[in-house]
Structures are given as C-alpha cells and as structure tokens.
Motif scaffolding. Structure first.
Motif, short mmCIF file in Angstrom:
data_model
loop_
_atom_site.label_atom_id
_atom_site.label_comp_id
_atom_site.label_asym_id
_atom_site.label_seq_id
_atom_site.Cartn_x
_atom_site.Cartn_y
_atom_site.Cartn_z
N GLN A 1 29.82 26.36 17.45
CA GLN A 1 29.93 24.91 17.28
C GLN A 1 30.21 24.19 18.58
O GLN A 1 30.66 24.80 19.57
N ARG A 2 29.93 22.89 18.59
CA ARG A 2 30.25 21.99 19.68
C ARG A 2 30.67 20.65 19.08
O ARG A 2 30.40 20.38 17.91
N LEU A 3 31.27 19.81 19.89
CA LEU A 3 31.61 18.45 19.47
C LEU A 3 30.83 17.45 20.30
O LEU A 3 30.79 17.54 21.53
N VAL B 1 31.74 14.19 16.36
CA VAL B 1 31.16 14.87 15.22
C VAL B 1 30.74 16.26 15.68
O VAL B 1 30.35 16.46 16.84
N ALA B 2 30.84 17.24 14.80
CA ALA B 2 30.54 18.62 15.18
C ALA B 2 29.10 18.98 14.84
O ALA B 2 28.51 18.45 13.89
N ILE B 3 28.54 19.88 15.63
CA ILE B 3 27.26 20.51 15.30
C ILE B 3 27.50 22.01 15.21
O ILE B 3 28.32 22.57 15.94
N GLY C 1 38.42 23.39 23.13
CA GLY C 1 38.33 22.00 22.71
C GLY C 1 37.10 21.66 21.91
O GLY C 1 36.75 20.49 21.78
N SER C 2 36.42 22.67 21.35
CA SER C 2 35.21 22.40 20.57
C SER C 2 35.47 22.31 19.07
O SER C 2 34.53 22.23 18.29
N GLY C 3 36.73 22.34 18.66
CA GLY C 3 37.07 22.13 17.26
C GLY C 3 37.04 23.37 16.39
O GLY C 3 36.96 23.27 15.16
N LYS C 4 37.14 24.56 17.00
CA LYS C 4 37.04 25.81 16.23
C LYS C 4 38.16 25.94 15.20
O LYS C 4 37.91 26.24 14.02
N LEU D 1 33.91 34.97 12.61
CA LEU D 1 34.29 34.42 13.90
C LEU D 1 33.73 33.02 14.06
O LEU D 1 32.62 32.73 13.61
N VAL D 2 34.52 32.14 14.70
CA VAL D 2 34.04 30.82 15.09
C VAL D 2 34.10 30.76 16.61
O VAL D 2 35.15 31.03 17.20
N THR D 3 32.97 30.44 17.23
CA THR D 3 32.88 30.49 18.69
C THR D 3 32.59 29.12 19.28
O THR D 3 32.08 28.23 18.61
#
Length: 565
Positions: A467-469, A500-502, A344-347, A338-340
């Motif tokens: 993740q976040r952007l 950029v993503a974290i 709009g966070s780039g999942k 899963l990607v959470t």
C-alpha cells in the motif's frame, strides 16, 4: 514535633520530664537522638516550622539514611526513586502547587480507597490532615528523598497546568509569542530555568497547538547556521511553518526535554523519550527524538492523535472487492498476512481497520508494537521497551504463552522476530505483521534476505498486501490552493487535504509457493501474481484519479513512475 501540633517536649528539669525524654528518645531509635538534644529542641530556630530539617541538622545525619531508618522504625514504605502514576491526577488538581512545594509532598497513586503520597519531610501531621481534607480521602505515606519528590512535583504540575490548560487556551503561533520568548531567553542562561519560563512554555505549547490544528503527523525543529527552522509534516509532506531566532533553540530544546523527562544537560548524544498532552477531550501521545548536529540539537516530535485516526476500510479508500478478499484472509484461523510499504504509508492503520471488523469476543487478539498507535477494546496490547528487555522478539515469545488466536506484530525488523512470527503462524495462530518493502511480491525476497528458509515462507504465508498513501484533492479549493482570492485555509495553499490509500493484494497460490520455494526474485513473483489475477496498486491509483480523489501528478510522485501513470 512542632509546638503547635505535637505533644510539648519536656525540658528535663524534673524526674518526670527526664523519664518522658527517655521514652521519646526510645521512640526515635535507632536514630541517634539523645535526651539532651530533645530537651532543647523546641527552642531551636525553625523547630516550629521545619522540625525534620532541624532534627537532621542537629543529628548530623544524611537525609537518605534518616528517612529509611525512620520508615523502618514506624512501619511505612521508603522509596528512593518514586514514580507518579496517571491515577494521581486528583492530587495535582486538588492540592495547591505552593503547598506541595512548601511541604515536599507529591501524589503517587490513587487506588480508589486511598491516595499514596511521597513525602520528604515527615513529622508534619497538620499537613497530612490538610491533604486528606482537600483530597477527600485517606492518604498513605511513602517516605522519599527531597530531590526525587521535588522532581515529581515539577512534572506533576507541569502536566496538569502547562500542558493541559495552556494548550487549550493558546491561539495559533504569532510573532508576539516568539518575541516574548526571545526576550525571556535573553534574561537567563540556566537550562532548567529557561525550560520553566512562562513565555518559553507558551511558545512550545503554541507550536504543538498549531501542528495539531494543521493535522501534522510530525514536527521538525532544525537549527541552521543562522536561523531555527520549524517544519510540519502534513499529509506526508514537510512544509516550513516558522523561522524563529536561533537564540530560541536551547530554550525550546530544554522545554521539550523537560516534558519528556530527558537529560537537559546532555546536548552531545541522541536521546529518545515520550510524553502526553491533552486538548479538551483529545489525548495526544508525543514521541520525541533528539540528535546533535553541527549547529545544535535537531528535534523531531511524532504526534499520535487517536481521535483523528480513521479505523474504517471504507474511509481509508479500500474498494469493496478488496475488502472482501482481505476479510476472507483475516477470518482464517492460521497463517501469516503481511502488509508492506515504506514508513508512514498507513500499514498499521489498515491492520487495525481489519481487526476492528473481526470478532474480538470469541478470538483472543494480542499485539506487540512500537509504539502502540491505537487503543482498541477487547484486545491485549504490548508496548516495545528495549530498556526493560521488551523487544519484538521477547514480547512475541511472551504473547505466545497467552493463548492468542490472532497476533499483530507491529514490524518485522530482524530474523529472530520473523522466525518467531513464522513459527507462530504454523502452530495454530493467525499472524498479522508489517514489513518494509516497495511492493507485495518483494516481501518474499525480503524474508529470504533476513534468513527465513523458503519452505517456511511458502508454508506460512497466506497473502501480502502492499500500500501507499496519496494526498487527496482539497474539497474547498479543488487543487488550486486559492479560495475567494486568498490562500485556501483548508489546505494552506497546497491544493491537497487528507490522504487516501491505494492497495494491492497478492494472495499466495500453489504456483507462487513453488516460485518461493525456488527463491525466485521479486520480478518473477510479480509476473506470476499478475498472471493469476493480482492488480498492482498503480491500477488502484488510476481508479482514484478517475474518481477525482487525487491527481495524476500525485500518483506519479508516490509511485516514482510518472511515465506509466
């Protein structure tokens, strides 16, 4: 049946003429044509130029019935609601709009050997010959009602001319364009007429062009009490762009609705649609949503510019150790990843960047998404369409019958989709999916909340990535917003350009599975995950601040935790 292009109609003055009239009457059967009507047909006003219209008027028969009867008689297809396919683009390029409108013909589909053409006015062989000459290929006639053919013609030439050519030619939005459009609106009140006014078309095209120039992901058109606010979402932030007169709101709304084939007369109910525009080689998919507000219709356009998307884990900002961990997980034959993160966070971008690295020739990769944001070779992609019964759950059931190795579920929204995804991961498939939660450990609690049994979660789940952007520091002005004593044109004075993503990855261990079985809360899961080596995304964010990619203030804004940044 015109005097110039058909066999001369006999007058019935001789026995031979009477016999020929009888034969012609039989050719039209079962249309109720009588010999005496045919005898005087050539002398009727308009018979030379509009034989079909004159015939309908003479017989007093309804168009739909006449077309269907004639189609059955001569063995051609009748389609009461024709749809034009993208392959018909050759028709709109080679047939003048004036000719198509005059003769009521519209391109439907090109299969490579013939062009299928919808026609509302049969009995015009010279027009068919002209079409074949201009298209340089044979045509296949489909009879359709005039209104439907007219709609096809309007949409076809709007897409070919207004949306393709003019966007390329238009410059960024300026005051003269707004004034010109406002003047056009004041001259008319018919909504469809407003939508086709050249100044209004150009104004909407300029709004789109400027949004793409600024690399905006969304356009917000928001009517207020005394003005119209047009705002762009750039790098995740809404910024005011223009404030044209409120009088332009109906014209802009109508134009956008025409583009998306929505009901322009319905201003009291929410509507959703989509359209596509091109700028040079770039193809832009636009998702459109309208809702009524107290001051008028609010419109949001989501822009999907595939040429600007970065499907590379390095470009997204993922560190090499984390990339290695993610790819080890994606190479697993079964299980769920899963990607959470928030909207709009780039999942989806992260999942596609991972898919881009796997072997898609020996593994059957399929996706179910809403919308399909990326087009990738050698995978099967399914678009959610609730109106046609294609939901996430229904689409996922169909995908499981396609012998997939890897399944990407665009979003888990409900218990049914989650249950199917879990079952798929337990029956020999690798399932990648997105979920809306604040961090990785919260995903387990979220699955339990929507009704998934803890033992299924602990059995199926391989890992959760959160993740976040973050906005990146502008490389030109270095976060000052100024360049050469003027507002920086790279970042439009914001000090940031691009994102950029974290990340954080919580790989499931025996202890985490034991906690999941006990329905432990997100706090306990986070503590255990950190104990077993997970680095929360705030640490990834701090590294990117130290590298000069972003700022401490931006990290605090996104994670809502400025005190601990």
């Amino acid at each position: 049946m015109s005097k110039r292009h058909a066999v001369p109609i006999p007058t019935g003055d001789s026995a031979a003429d009477a016999e020929r009239l009888k034969s012609l009457t039989q050719l039209f059967a079962p249309l109720p044509v009588r010999p005496e009507q045919l005898a005087g047909f050539a002398d009727m006003p308009g018979a030379d130029d509009e034989p079909w219209d004159v015939l309908l008027a003479t017989l007093g028969i309804e168009e739909h019935t006449a077309l269907k009867t004639l189609a059955d008689r001569v063995g051609v297809e009748f389609n009461s609601e024709p749809k034009s396919h993208d392959s018909a683009e050759r028709f709109w390029e080679r047939i003048p709009a004036a000719a198509a409108r005059q003769h009521h013909v519209a391109g439907l589909m090109n299969d490579g050997s013939a062009m299928t053409v919808a026609c509302a006015k049969p009995l015009q062989p010279d027009v068919y010959a002209m079409l074949e000459r201009n298209l340089n290929m044979p045509i296949r006639i489909v009879l359709s009602p005039r209104a439907q053919v007219g709609n096809l013609i309007n949409r076809g030439y709007e897409h070919q001319q207004d949306l393709v050519t003019e966007i390329v030619e238009d410059l960024p939005l300026d005051e003269s364009a707004i004034e010109s459009a406002a003047g056009a609106v004041s001259k008319g009140s018919d909504l469809l007429q407003l939508a086709r006014q050249t100044p209004v078309i150009r104004l909407v095209n300029m709004i789109l062009f400027e949004a793409l120039r600024r690399k905006a992901s969304d356009i917000h058109i928001h009517p207020l009490e005394d003005t119209l606010a047009i705002r762009y979402r750039t790098d995740g932030m809404l910024v005011d762009a223009f404030t044209p007169p409120l009088s332009l709101a109906p014209a802009i709304s109508s134009r956008i609705k025409v583009m998306a084939e929505l009901d322009i007369a319905n201003r009291h109910s929410p509507q959703d649609g989509q359209t596509t525009v091109r700028i040079g080689p770039r193809k832009i998919d636009i998702r459109i949503s309208t809702v009524p507000t107290i001051f008028g219709e609010r419109i949001v356009l989501r822009l999907l510019d595939q040429s600007q998307n970065q499907l590379d884990l390095d470009a997204l900002g993922m560190t090499k150790p984390m990339q290695g961990e993610l790819m080890r997980l994606v190479d697993r034959p079964t299980g769920m990843i899963l990607v959470t993160g928030p909207t709009g966070s780039g999942k989806t971008t992260t999942l596609y960047a991972a898919l881009d690295r796997i072997d898609r020739f020996t593994r059957n990769v399929m996706t179910i998404e809403d919308p399909v944001e990326y087009h990738m070779d050698h995978i099967g992609q399914v678009q959610v369409n609730p109106k046609r019964g294609v939901t996430f759950a229904a689409g996922l059931r169909s995908l499981l019958r396609q012998d997939p190795d890897v399944i990407l579920v665009g979003e888990i929204r409900d218990a049914e989709t989650a249950q199917l995804a879990i079952q798929a991961s337990l029956t020999g498939h690798l399932v990648l999916a997105t979920l809306h939660t604040n961090d990785a450990p919260s995903a387990i609690s979220r699955l339990q909340d929507i009704g998934i049994e803890p033992y299924l979660i602990s059995s199926a789940l391989l890992a959760v990535m959160g993740q976040r952007l973050l906005r990146k520091i502008c490389p030109v002005c270095h976060n000052t917003g100024q360049h050469d004593n003027h507002r920086c044109e790279k970042c439009y004075g914001t000090g940031y350009s691009g994102r950029v993503a974290i990340y954080e990855i919580m790989t499931m261990t025996d202890d985490l599975r034991a906690l999941a079985m006990k329905s432990a809360d997100a706090v306990a899961l986070m503590a255990e995950a950190v104990k077993e080596g997970m680095r929360p995304m705030i640490f990834d964010g701090r590294e990117k601040v130290e590298l000069g990619l972003t700022t401490k203030e931006e990290l605090g804004r996104v994670l809502h935790d400025a005190g601990n940044v």
